[in-house]
Enzyme design. Structure first.
Site: not given
Ligand code: F6R
Length: 243
Positions: A136, A143
């Site tokens: 990702n 993140e």
């Protein structure tokens, strides 16, 4: 960015291991930033072998790992600290008190993050930061999110990141912690030199987004475009056009 593409992941690991050993020979008290995960395992094995062959002395080298799970300390077999012990530290005989690590079981996690920032600063900053990249686009445990944290911080882990770490917990996703501690983006970007490793087709989309897309918090690795000294070391799979 410099982009080096290798036919085989093993060649990539060998080339980077030689670069690390040369850096230690040139500067015995090198400060290294290090990732865990699947990708650097070949590098760490290669470093063990080359260290023996060249009799490189790691006793003055200092290391700082990128991240650790909240709820685990350095003695937990599933901790990133123990991963590093198995994969690298035992083989190259790093001096134990030169190993910098976040303690995911610290009683005050905010203070633990501050302590880590101070420790990196008092080591003089990171000379060579080695990074992996998540599917990702995460680096460390930074993140994708509407905003990124600059400094070392506590973070909720994405489902795909937890799934990617299940192997460390006997494949049992329910045992993978839901939070981590991670160096922040500014902490990473302050490193003097950065090398990012990516192997396998599953990383191709993240590589394309990072290299060709805009700088966005949706792809944390895209912030590396701002750094003046980044080398990407990829195998052919990671540089294929994503389907
Ligand atoms: C772990 C870390 C992560 C990994 C990334 C890729 O310390 O920094 O950002 O580099 O999740 O993991 P692998 O190599 O397992 O695909």
């Amino acid at each position: 960015m410099n982009i080096l593409v290798f036919d085989q992941a093993g060649q990539l690991a060998g080339a980077l291991a030689r670069r690390v050993i040369e850096a230690i020979l040139a500067r015995p008290d090198l400060v290294l930033g290090l990732p865990t995960g699947r990708t650097p395992q070949l590098l760490y094995a290669e470093l063990g072998t080359l260290t023996c062959e060249t009799r490189t002395d790691w006793s003055a080298v200092r290391t700082f790992n990128l991240d650790e799970f909240v709820g685990l300390d350095g003695r937990d077999p599933e901790s990133y600290r123990q991963y590093m012990e198995r994969q690298l530290f035992a083989g190259v005989r790093v001096t134990p008190h030169h190993v910098g690590f976040l303690d995911g079981k610290a009683s005050d996690l905010e203070e633990e993050c501050d302590r880590y920032e101070r420790a990196i600063a008092s080591a003089g900053g990171i000379d060579l930061m080695i990074l992996g990249i998540g599917v990702n686009g995460h680096i460390g445990f930074n993140e994708p999110a509407p905003g990124l944290q600059a400094r070392t911080h506590r973070v909720a882990l994405c489902p795909e990141t937890r799934a990617a770490n299940a192997a460390l917990f006997d494949g049992d996703l329910s045992r993978v912690p839901t939070e981590g501690l991670s160096m922040g983006m500014a902490t990473i970007l302050r490193s003097r030199t950065i090398v990012l490793l990516a192997t396998g087709e599953e990383k191709a989309a993240a590589m394309t987004a990072m290299l060709e897309g805009p700088i966005t918090t949706a792809v944390p690795a895209s912030f590396l475009q701002l750094h003046p000294d980044v080398t990407l070391m990829l195998d052919r799979g990671a540089r294929t056009s994503p389907r």
